[in-house]
Design a protein around this motif. Structure first.
Motif, short mmCIF file in Angstrom:
data_model
loop_
_atom_site.label_atom_id
_atom_site.label_comp_id
_atom_site.label_asym_id
_atom_site.label_seq_id
_atom_site.Cartn_x
_atom_site.Cartn_y
_atom_site.Cartn_z
N CYS A 75 -36.67 -9.25 -39.76
CA CYS A 75 -35.55 -9.51 -40.69
C CYS A 75 -34.62 -8.31 -40.79
O CYS A 75 -33.75 -8.27 -41.68
CB CYS A 75 -36.09 -9.87 -42.08
N ASP A 76 -34.85 -7.32 -39.94
CA ASP A 76 -33.98 -6.14 -39.90
C ASP A 76 -34.00 -5.33 -41.19
O ASP A 76 -32.98 -4.73 -41.57
CB ASP A 76 -32.52 -6.53 -39.62
N VAL A 77 -35.12 -5.30 -41.87
CA VAL A 77 -35.17 -4.54 -43.13
C VAL A 77 -34.75 -3.08 -42.92
O VAL A 77 -33.89 -2.58 -43.67
CB VAL A 77 -36.56 -4.67 -43.80
N GLU A 79 -32.78 -1.75 -40.79
CA GLU A 79 -31.34 -1.66 -40.57
C GLU A 79 -30.55 -2.00 -41.85
O GLU A 79 -29.53 -1.38 -42.15
CB GLU A 79 -30.96 -2.61 -39.42
N ARG A 80 -31.04 -2.93 -42.63
CA ARG A 80 -30.35 -3.28 -43.88
C ARG A 80 -30.43 -2.13 -44.88
O ARG A 80 -29.50 -1.87 -45.65
CB ARG A 80 -30.93 -4.56 -44.51
N ALA A 83 -27.94 0.26 -43.79
CA ALA A 83 -26.59 -0.26 -44.08
C ALA A 83 -26.22 -0.05 -45.54
O ALA A 83 -25.08 0.29 -45.87
CB ALA A 83 -26.54 -1.75 -43.73
N MET A 84 -27.20 -0.23 -46.42
CA MET A 84 -26.90 -0.02 -47.85
C MET A 84 -26.52 1.44 -48.09
O MET A 84 -25.48 1.72 -48.70
CB MET A 84 -28.10 -0.41 -48.72
N ASP A 88 -22.09 0.11 -46.15
CA ASP A 88 -21.58 -1.15 -45.59
C ASP A 88 -21.39 -2.14 -46.74
O ASP A 88 -22.11 -2.08 -47.75
CB ASP A 88 -22.58 -1.75 -44.59
N ILE A 90 -22.52 -4.76 -47.96
CA ILE A 90 -23.64 -5.70 -47.85
C ILE A 90 -23.59 -6.76 -48.95
O ILE A 90 -24.24 -7.79 -48.85
CB ILE A 90 -25.01 -4.99 -47.84
N ASN A 91 -22.82 -6.52 -50.00
CA ASN A 91 -22.58 -7.57 -51.00
C ASN A 91 -21.43 -8.42 -50.44
O ASN A 91 -20.27 -8.30 -50.86
CB ASN A 91 -22.23 -6.94 -52.35
N VAL A 501 -33.43 -9.34 -48.60
CA VAL A 501 -33.18 -9.28 -47.15
C VAL A 501 -34.09 -10.29 -46.44
O VAL A 501 -33.64 -11.04 -45.56
CB VAL A 501 -33.42 -7.85 -46.62
N ASN A 506 -28.04 -12.84 -50.80
CA ASN A 506 -27.33 -11.66 -51.28
C ASN A 506 -27.84 -11.31 -52.67
O ASN A 506 -27.58 -12.03 -53.65
CB ASN A 506 -25.82 -11.93 -51.33
#
Ligand SMILES: O=P(O)(O)OC[C@H]1O[C@](O)(CO)[C@@H](O)[C@@H]1O
Length: 560
Positions: A75-77, A79-80, A83-84, A88, A90-91, A501, A506
């Protein structure tokens, strides 16, 4: 096959493997998992930022944890998370970055958002706010009649209330002598009314805390507080000495009559329920002082650093999130209890209700589909040991499973006789009872040993059975300090994010609160009688139930 499709496929494969593992474990008591794995307690626990987490009492195996970690990866945790912290947007549904972590960032780094270094901007505003706090504490800034401002009333709701009041209560031993804080949130006038009677207008500072500065409850309470201040003899000029605003909406603040020098801002990249670290924390800093406020941020920063850099398998927020995913999606547990064994954390469950349920109580996924998975659980809780004498009956013997977080400080903020060892004994006993349970055989044997005849024992025994295998986490800290409390709150913030995530939702918008607000504003003129009901007595636009309730309210209201 595109890489995205491959990730999705591997996610599905992992979910299937998790379901198989859950089935395989179904008949294996958690206690047996300790028997076959001597290192389980050690390996299913970890320390970070001054907190110790033991998740070994969940009905989960090593294979399951490994699969959950693979799921996080699919789930790309990682990377997320990056990103936060990178800023990025992300919202995505509000096109905003999510940067509450910047508010407590001690690294001295630069982070450019729309060409502006948000770290520097946040530091400047915090310094302004803390100078204001110092001025109040040193009586450099006083009320309109020259008296020190010793009482604070924070007027706000949701994230503009729950975080500050929870922290202020949590840090009670650090309160500055002679200072008082009140928190008014409810539009029910009794909340403000009950507070006002305890105030001296000459020594009271009202803080109007609202990100949007348009929330009905807060604006109504702020206006009534202002009216009260004037009615008590306060002057128009005196308002600037007794009212400050915390908001992202400078225009609305100015329209309300609070000057820019009395306004402390924050930014759209700070969500309301993540805002206690911002100017919204003014009431905290006023009650516990600059240094404790900074320690609170420091504790959260320590957890941020851990979350950002630790590998998923050693990462406390990630693991807490994954255990929650297991309980929610594999064990189908829809209720999660927050059980702080600490009277000063009595508002933590309410705070986490908003943090978790407003973040993850969602059905629409970011990929445009409805969630096929169950998302955020119902959160509730109460301080221990009070909850034990209220709802623990259901936790132990109810037909629905409830997952639990037990939280405690090993040393009390105020040791008194043998209170704290007793509290800690209860803290250890409850999760142990939930996991170990007591079998029908055991109960029968006990009853007979107590002298009960076999038939009576047989009849009573089922009522005294504890099934066991009821999952819980235990979170410990040495002492509840500003630092450990900061770390604890950040732990939950990040846990909630990771779960969002994995569910593909979201966690940072809250559209679900809007419809009720819209309907309330439509109903208000009908309550007030300003708009006539439709011919025939009913409200043609209203559903029959609401129309009938409105009719009853109108007929029985003493004031029109
Ligand atoms: O700080 P504001 O803008 O008054 O909002 C208060 C609360 O209302 C909400 O928007 C929900 O109604 C929360 O997300 C927020 O914390």
């Amino acid at each position: 096959m595109s890489s995205e499709a491959r990730v999705k496929e591997s996610g599905e494969v992992i979910w299937d493997a998790l379901r198989l593992e859950q089935e395989a474990l179904a008949d294996v008591p958690t206690l047996e998992l300790f028997d076959v794995d001597a290192e389980r307690a050690r390996d299913f626990s970890l320390e970070a930022a001054g907190l110790y987490l033991d998740y070994s009492k969940n009905h989960v195996s090593r294979t399951a944890v490994d699969l959950l970690l693979k799921l996080a990866d699919a789930c790309d945790v990682p990377e997320r998370i990056a990103a936060m912290f990178r800023g990025d947007r992300i919202n995505a549904t509000e096109d905003r970055a999510v940067l509450h972590t910047v508010l407590r960032d001690r690294s001295g780094r630069e982070l450019l958002i729309d060409g502006e270094d948000v770290c520097a901007v946040a530091t400047r505003e915090r310094d302004r706010m803390l100078s204001f706090v110092d001025d109040i504490h040193n009586a450099k800034r006083v009320g309109a009649t020259g008296k020190p401002l010793t009482t604070v009333v924070n007027i706000g709701i949701g994230g503009s209330d729950l975080g500050p009041v929870m922290i202020v209560e949590g840090l009670r031993p650090y309160w500055i002598a002679g200072r008082r804080s009140f928190f008014v949130s409810n539009v029910d006038g009794q909340h403000l009314g009950d507070t006002l009677v305890q105030l001296d207008p000459e020594t009271t500072l009202f803080i109007v805390a609202s990100k949007t500065f348009s929330t009905q409850e807060t604006m109504t309470n702020a206006q009534s507080a202002l009216d009260w201040f004037l009615a008590q003899g306060g002057s128009r000029e005196g308002v600037r000495d007794h009212f400050v605003a915390l908001s992202t909406n400078q225009e609305a603040v100015a329209a309300f009559g609070i000057a820019p020098e009395n306004t402390f801002g924050f930014w759209d990249w700070v969500g309301g329920r993540y805002s206690l670290w911002s100017s919204i924390g003014l009431s905290i800093a006023l009650q516990v002082g600059r240094s404790h406020f900074l320690e609170l941020l420091g504790g959260a920063f320590a957890m941020d650093e851990h979350f950002r850099h630790a590998a998923p398998g050693d990462n406390m927020p990630v693991l807490l999130a994954l255990i929650g995913i297991w309980n929610r999606n594999l064990e189908d547990i829809g209720v999660h209890a927050i059980l702080p064994y600490d009277q000063h954390l009595h508002r933590l469950p309410a705070y986490l209700q908003q943090a978790d349920m407003e973040s993850n109580g969602k059905s629409a996924c970011l990929n445009g589909h409805w969630s096929a998975l169950k998302t955020g659980p119902v959160i509730f809780g109460e301080a221990g040991t009070n909850g034990q004498h209220a709802f623990y009956q259901l936790l132990h013997q109810g037909t629905d499973l409830v997952s639990c977080d037990f939280i405690a400080a090993v040393n009390s903020q105020g040791e008194l006789g043998d209170h704290h060892p007793k509290l800690l004994a209860n803290l250890l006993a409850q999760p142990r009872a939930l996991m170990c349970g007591k079998s029908l055989d055991q109960v029968r044997r006990e009853l007979v040993a107590q002298g009960m005849d076999a038939a009576a024992a047989e009849a009573l025994a089922p009522h005294k059975v504890f099934e066991g295998d009821r999952p819980s986490n235990t979170i410990l800290m040495e002492r509840l300090t500003a630092e450990s409390l900061g770390a604890l709150v950040a732990l939950y913030e990040h846990k909630i994010f990771v779960q969002g995530v994995i569910w593909g939702i979201n966690s940072f918008d809250q559209w679900g609160v809007e419809l009720g607000k819209q309907l309330a504003s439509e109903l208000l003129p009908l309550i007030n009688g300003a708009v006539k009901p439709a011919p025939g007595g009913g409200e043609s636009e209203l559903d029959p139930s609401t129309a009938q309730l409105l009719d009853w309210i109108r007929r029985h209201r003493a004031v029109s």
